[in-house]
Write an enzyme that holds these catalytic residues in place. Structure first.
Site, PDB file in Angstrom:
ATOM      1  N   GLY A 275      28.234  76.751  36.993  1.00  0.00           N
ATOM      2  CA  GLY A 275      27.393  76.024  37.944  1.00  0.00           C
ATOM      3  C   GLY A 275      28.005  76.156  39.319  1.00  0.00           C
ATOM      4  O   GLY A 275      28.766  77.087  39.584  1.00  0.00           O
ATOM      5  N   CYS A 278      27.455  78.117  44.642  1.00  0.00           N
ATOM      6  CA  CYS A 278      27.611  79.480  45.167  1.00  0.00           C
ATOM      7  C   CYS A 278      27.163  80.602  44.237  1.00  0.00           C
ATOM      8  O   CYS A 278      26.424  81.492  44.664  1.00  0.00           O
ATOM      9  CB  CYS A 278      29.067  79.704  45.548  1.00  0.00           C
ATOM     10  SG  CYS A 278      29.574  78.680  46.924  1.00  0.00           S
TER      11      CYS A 278
HETATM   12  P1  NAD Z   1      27.140  71.731  52.571  1.00  0.00           P
HETATM   13  O1  NAD Z   1      25.703  71.560  52.292  1.00  0.00           O
HETATM   14  O2  NAD Z   1      28.142  70.877  51.847  1.00  0.00           O
HETATM   15  O3  NAD Z   1      27.413  71.522  54.137  1.00  0.00           O
HETATM   16  C1  NAD Z   1      26.647  72.099  55.133  1.00  0.00           C
HETATM   17  C2  NAD Z   1      26.499  71.085  56.261  1.00  0.00           C
HETATM   18  O4  NAD Z   1      25.875  71.727  57.373  1.00  0.00           O
HETATM   19  C3  NAD Z   1      25.632  69.872  55.922  1.00  0.00           C
HETATM   20  O5  NAD Z   1      26.384  68.684  56.066  1.00  0.00           O
HETATM   21  C4  NAD Z   1      24.472  69.939  56.935  1.00  0.00           C
HETATM   22  O6  NAD Z   1      24.023  68.682  57.391  1.00  0.00           O
HETATM   23  C5  NAD Z   1      25.096  70.744  58.059  1.00  0.00           C
HETATM   24  N1  NAD Z   1      24.114  71.396  58.923  1.00  0.00           N
HETATM   25  C6  NAD Z   1      23.055  72.168  58.576  1.00  0.00           C
HETATM   26  N2  NAD Z   1      22.408  72.601  59.667  1.00  0.00           N
HETATM   27  C7  NAD Z   1      23.072  72.105  60.752  1.00  0.00           C
HETATM   28  C8  NAD Z   1      22.909  72.214  62.144  1.00  0.00           C
HETATM   29  N3  NAD Z   1      21.917  72.956  62.665  1.00  0.00           N
HETATM   30  N4  NAD Z   1      23.765  71.561  62.948  1.00  0.00           N
HETATM   31  C9  NAD Z   1      24.774  70.824  62.437  1.00  0.00           C
HETATM   32  N5  NAD Z   1      24.990  70.692  61.118  1.00  0.00           N
HETATM   33  C10 NAD Z   1      24.155  71.326  60.274  1.00  0.00           C
HETATM   34  O7  NAD Z   1      27.469  73.273  52.309  1.00  0.00           O
HETATM   35  P2  NAD Z   1      28.865  73.922  51.907  1.00  0.00           P
HETATM   36  O8  NAD Z   1      29.080  73.817  50.434  1.00  0.00           O
HETATM   37  O9  NAD Z   1      29.911  73.443  52.841  1.00  0.00           O
HETATM   38  O10 NAD Z   1      28.556  75.453  52.188  1.00  0.00           O
HETATM   39  C11 NAD Z   1      28.449  75.939  53.508  1.00  0.00           C
HETATM   40  C12 NAD Z   1      28.455  77.455  53.458  1.00  0.00           C
HETATM   41  O11 NAD Z   1      29.696  77.918  52.904  1.00  0.00           O
HETATM   42  C13 NAD Z   1      27.365  78.066  52.575  1.00  0.00           C
HETATM   43  O12 NAD Z   1      26.937  79.261  53.159  1.00  0.00           O
HETATM   44  C14 NAD Z   1      28.098  78.362  51.276  1.00  0.00           C
HETATM   45  O13 NAD Z   1      27.514  79.434  50.562  1.00  0.00           O
HETATM   46  C15 NAD Z   1      29.467  78.751  51.770  1.00  0.00           C
HETATM   47  N6  NAD Z   1      30.557  78.541  50.803  1.00  0.00           N
HETATM   48  C16 NAD Z   1      30.610  77.405  50.058  1.00  0.00           C
HETATM   49  C17 NAD Z   1      31.675  77.210  49.183  1.00  0.00           C
HETATM   50  C18 NAD Z   1      31.771  75.960  48.346  1.00  0.00           C
HETATM   51  O14 NAD Z   1      32.648  75.898  47.506  1.00  0.00           O
HETATM   52  N7  NAD Z   1      30.923  74.964  48.531  1.00  0.00           N
HETATM   53  C19 NAD Z   1      32.698  78.145  49.108  1.00  0.00           C
HETATM   54  C20 NAD Z   1      32.618  79.279  49.897  1.00  0.00           C
HETATM   55  C21 NAD Z   1      31.547  79.463  50.756  1.00  0.00           C
HETATM   56  C1  UDX Z   2      33.366  79.864  43.548  1.00  0.00           C
HETATM   57  C2  UDX Z   2      34.420  80.926  43.806  1.00  0.00           C
HETATM   58  O1  UDX Z   2      35.445  80.835  42.801  1.00  0.00           O
HETATM   59  C3  UDX Z   2      35.026  80.752  45.182  1.00  0.00           C
HETATM   60  O2  UDX Z   2      35.940  81.795  45.465  1.00  0.00           O
HETATM   61  C4  UDX Z   2      33.910  80.757  46.211  1.00  0.00           C
HETATM   62  O3  UDX Z   2      34.444  80.540  47.494  1.00  0.00           O
HETATM   63  C5  UDX Z   2      32.880  79.691  45.893  1.00  0.00           C
HETATM   64  O4  UDX Z   2      32.382  79.888  44.555  1.00  0.00           O
HETATM   65  P1  UDX Z   2      33.411  77.304  42.850  1.00  0.00           P
HETATM   66  O5  UDX Z   2      31.983  77.519  42.534  1.00  0.00           O
HETATM   67  O6  UDX Z   2      33.797  76.168  43.711  1.00  0.00           O
HETATM   68  O7  UDX Z   2      34.033  78.611  43.534  1.00  0.00           O
HETATM   69  O8  UDX Z   2      34.236  77.124  41.477  1.00  0.00           O
HETATM   70  P2  UDX Z   2      34.726  78.155  40.357  1.00  0.00           P
HETATM   71  O9  UDX Z   2      36.072  77.768  39.944  1.00  0.00           O
HETATM   72  O10 UDX Z   2      34.528  79.551  40.742  1.00  0.00           O
HETATM   73  O11 UDX Z   2      33.748  77.815  39.137  1.00  0.00           O
HETATM   74  C6  UDX Z   2      32.375  78.122  39.172  1.00  0.00           C
HETATM   75  C7  UDX Z   2      31.740  77.787  37.842  1.00  0.00           C
HETATM   76  O12 UDX Z   2      32.180  78.703  36.831  1.00  0.00           O
HETATM   77  C8  UDX Z   2      32.105  76.395  37.323  1.00  0.00           C
HETATM   78  O13 UDX Z   2      30.985  75.796  36.720  1.00  0.00           O
HETATM   79  C9  UDX Z   2      33.177  76.679  36.288  1.00  0.00           C
HETATM   80  O14 UDX Z   2      33.252  75.686  35.304  1.00  0.00           O
HETATM   81  C10 UDX Z   2      32.684  77.999  35.719  1.00  0.00           C
HETATM   82  N1  UDX Z   2      33.764  78.800  35.113  1.00  0.00           N
HETATM   83  C11 UDX Z   2      34.772  79.290  35.879  1.00  0.00           C
HETATM   84  C12 UDX Z   2      33.721  79.076  33.754  1.00  0.00           C
HETATM   85  O15 UDX Z   2      32.810  78.645  33.044  1.00  0.00           O
HETATM   86  N2  UDX Z   2      34.727  79.831  33.211  1.00  0.00           N
HETATM   87  C13 UDX Z   2      35.751  80.333  33.952  1.00  0.00           C
HETATM   88  O16 UDX Z   2      36.623  81.021  33.369  1.00  0.00           O
HETATM   89  C14 UDX Z   2      35.780  80.049  35.324  1.00  0.00           C
END
Ligand code: NAD
Ligand code: UDX
Length: 466
Positions: A275, A278
């Site tokens: 889940g 991403c």
């Molecule tokens: P998120 O939804 O938690 O946060 C995004 C924030 O941006 C929200 O709080 C929203 O209100 C704000 N926002 C949107 N439009 C805006 C605007 N015009 N001005 C000001 N604020 C604004 O999202 P996230 O999980 O932090 O992910 C952000 C990006 O990073 C995504 O592209 C995601 O794919 C990437 N990413 C996420 C992860 C992760 O683990 N969550 C890891 C790597 C990359």
């Molecule tokens: C992922 C990438 O790992 C990270 O590098 C990127 O920046 C964002 O997306 P995240 O989704 O936060 O990170 O967690 P991750 O540890 O990758 O797990 C993703 C999902 O895969 C989870 O639901 C986890 O439980 C599942 N998973 C992971 C498995 O089922 N088996 C595994 O061996 C590893």
């Protein structure tokens, strides 16, 4: 040489918040302003009690306590932060499109474009713009065109600096990253901008772990990394189904193949399905990009990772119903875990949502416990699916704060998140409270099943013959 003194980050979410907190902690000479249009989220980041910050990550509240008010600030004043910054990170959400062309596949870039337009409208000095959000390859081109055509004549350099942190381990990932990737334009000014960002990270990341590439390689590497990681999970999950019918044990298979240094041991844990916000979104985006270039075999290859993941969630839910004598109608089932993995309160695309939705459609009575997820979040996740009305969800689902009170007269317990605390429960006491036969379904291979069987449980675990 450009020295960065003031950073603005647009987007105070799971990436913007922790990433900027780490930069502020490691670069006390840089002022970091994290801004967001969501005033509730900003208020939570500013809560006097650091335990109330909106994101749960081990070690994060301590870092926020150290830096907030010193050189880290959270605000809704986006314009002011843009004005003051030398470098602007765009860290807004890029969800899968829910409308129009590319619906259900392409990344929705409207929030990115809004940021670009706002920066162009406000900025009166040169800026380095950093794509921190995960974006389709060649997005920087569109950003540059918007900035150059609508701006106030100031100069913009665009860098791609995708984030690789995983939730639940964000602080340690940021502190000690495998690599930091910085893509920049191959021009003199592009190289200077790239170097300015290298210098920020070099405050704590060893130089040999800071990789520089062209912008397109950097953008595409992020989608590729997530696709490869998710593909490993789908691959081992595919094998888990084969293990269940052949009496092979998927953990043993994973250990055996993981010992091959060419394969490696990480990301081989079979589960109820991956889940998180991403993996699915980024693979769908990759599939869409491949399709849009006419690369149908490439698209089909990666789409299979999602198809396998959907299958894994569905077959686990189906297994529960089949095992409970082909009906769960009116049966009480206790769900342990709602977050998409342990040590996070994030539930986006959590397998639990889909497993529970399936069981609700079979009219099960569901009791849910998660140590970090609120009842409000759980109901809104179910409501978002639109399978039934919110009223119906609330009639069938109860969310509890004390799991021990949930098991009385239940038919089954189902582990959907690998929270450590589930391992330390008094399973004898739980067994005593449940109806017999007492079933336990472990979607995470978390518990000691020999012990559970000794207690009297009928258990099912992913990837193990029964
Ligand atoms: P998120 O939804 O938690 O946060 C995004 C924030 O941006 C929200 O709080 C929203 O209100 C704000 N926002 C949107 N439009 C805006 C605007 N015009 N001005 C000001 N604020 C604004 O999202 P996230 O999980 O932090 O992910 C952000 C990006 O990073 C995504 O592209 C995601 O794919 C990437 N990413 C996420 C992860 C992760 O683990 N969550 C890891 C790597 C990359
Ligand atoms: C992922 C990438 O790992 C990270 O590098 C990127 O920046 C964002 O997306 P995240 O989704 O936060 O990170 O967690 P991750 O540890 O990758 O797990 C993703 C999902 O895969 C989870 O639901 C986890 O439980 C599942 N998973 C992971 C498995 O089922 N088996 C595994 O061996 C590893």
């Amino acid at each position: 040489m450009k020295v960065i003194k003031n950073i603005c980050c647009i987007g105070a979410g799971y990436v913007g918040g922790p990433t900027m907190t780490m930069i502020a902690a490691k670069c006390p000479h840089i002022e970091v302003n994290v801004v967001d249009i969501n005033s509730e989220r900003i208020a939570a980041w500013n809560d006097i009690n650091v335990d109330n910050i909106p994101i749960y990550e081990p070690g994060l509240s301590e870092l926020v306590a150290e830096t907030r008010g010193r050189n880290l600030f959270f605000s809704t004043d986006v314009d002011k932060a843009i004005q003051a910054a030398d470098m602007i990170f765009i860290s807004v959400n890029t969800p899968t499109k829910t409308y129009g062309v590319g619906k259900g596949m392409a990344a929705d870039l409207k929030y990115i474009e809004l940021c670009a337009r706002q920066i162009a409208a406000v900025a009166t000095t040169d800026k380095i713009i950093v794509e921190k959000s995960t974006l389709p390859v060649r997005t920087a081109e569109a950003l540059k065109r918007i900035l150059d055509n609508t701006g106030n004549g100031v100069n913009y350099e665009i860098l791609s600096n995708p984030e690789f942190l995983a939730e639940g381990t964000a602080v340690s990932d940021l502190l000690n990253p495998d690599r930091v990737l910085i893509g920049g334009e191959e021009t003199e000014s592009g190289r200077l901008a790239q170097q300015a960002l290298v210098d920020v990270y070099a405050n704590w990341v060893p130089k040999d772990r800071i990789l520089t590439t062209n912008v397109w390689s950097s953008e595409l590497s992020k989608l590729t990394a997530n696709a490869f990681l998710a593909q490993r999970v789908s691959s081992i999950n595919a094998i888990s189904e084969l293990c269940e019918v052949t009496e092979a044990d998927v953990d043993e298979v994973a250990r055996a193949i993981g010992a091959d240094s060419r394969i490696g041991s990480k990301f081989l844990k079979a589960s109820v399905g991956f889940g998180g916000s991403c993996f699915q979104k980024d693979i769908l985006n990759l599939v869409y990009i491949a399709q849009s270039y006419g690369l149908h075999e490439v698209a089909d290859y990666w789409e299979q990772v999602i198809i396998m993941n959907d299958h894994q969630k569905r077959r686990f839910a189906k297994k529960i119903v089949e095992t409970l004598f082909n009906t769960v109608s009116g049966k009480k089932i206790v769900i342990l875990g709602w977050a998409f993995k342990k040590d996070t309160n994030d539930t986006r695309e959590s397998a639990a949502i889909y497993v529970v939705d399936y069981l609700l459609s079979e009219q099960a009575e569901i009791i849910i416990y998660d140590p970090k997820v609120s009842a409000e979040r759980i109901f809104s996740d179910l409501e978002y699916l639109n399978t039934r009305t919110n009223k119906e969800n609330r009639e069938l689902v109860t969310v509890v704060e004390n799991p021990m009170l949930a098991f009385a007269d239940s038919h089954a317990a189902v582990v959907l998140t690998e929270w450590d605390e589930f391992k330390s429960y008094d399973w004898k006491q739980i067994y005593a409270a449940m109806l017999k036969p007492a079933f336990l379904f472990d979607g995470r291979m978390l518990l000691n099943h020999n012990q559970l069987v000794d207690i009297g449980f009928q258990t099912f675990t992913i990837g193990k013959g029964q």
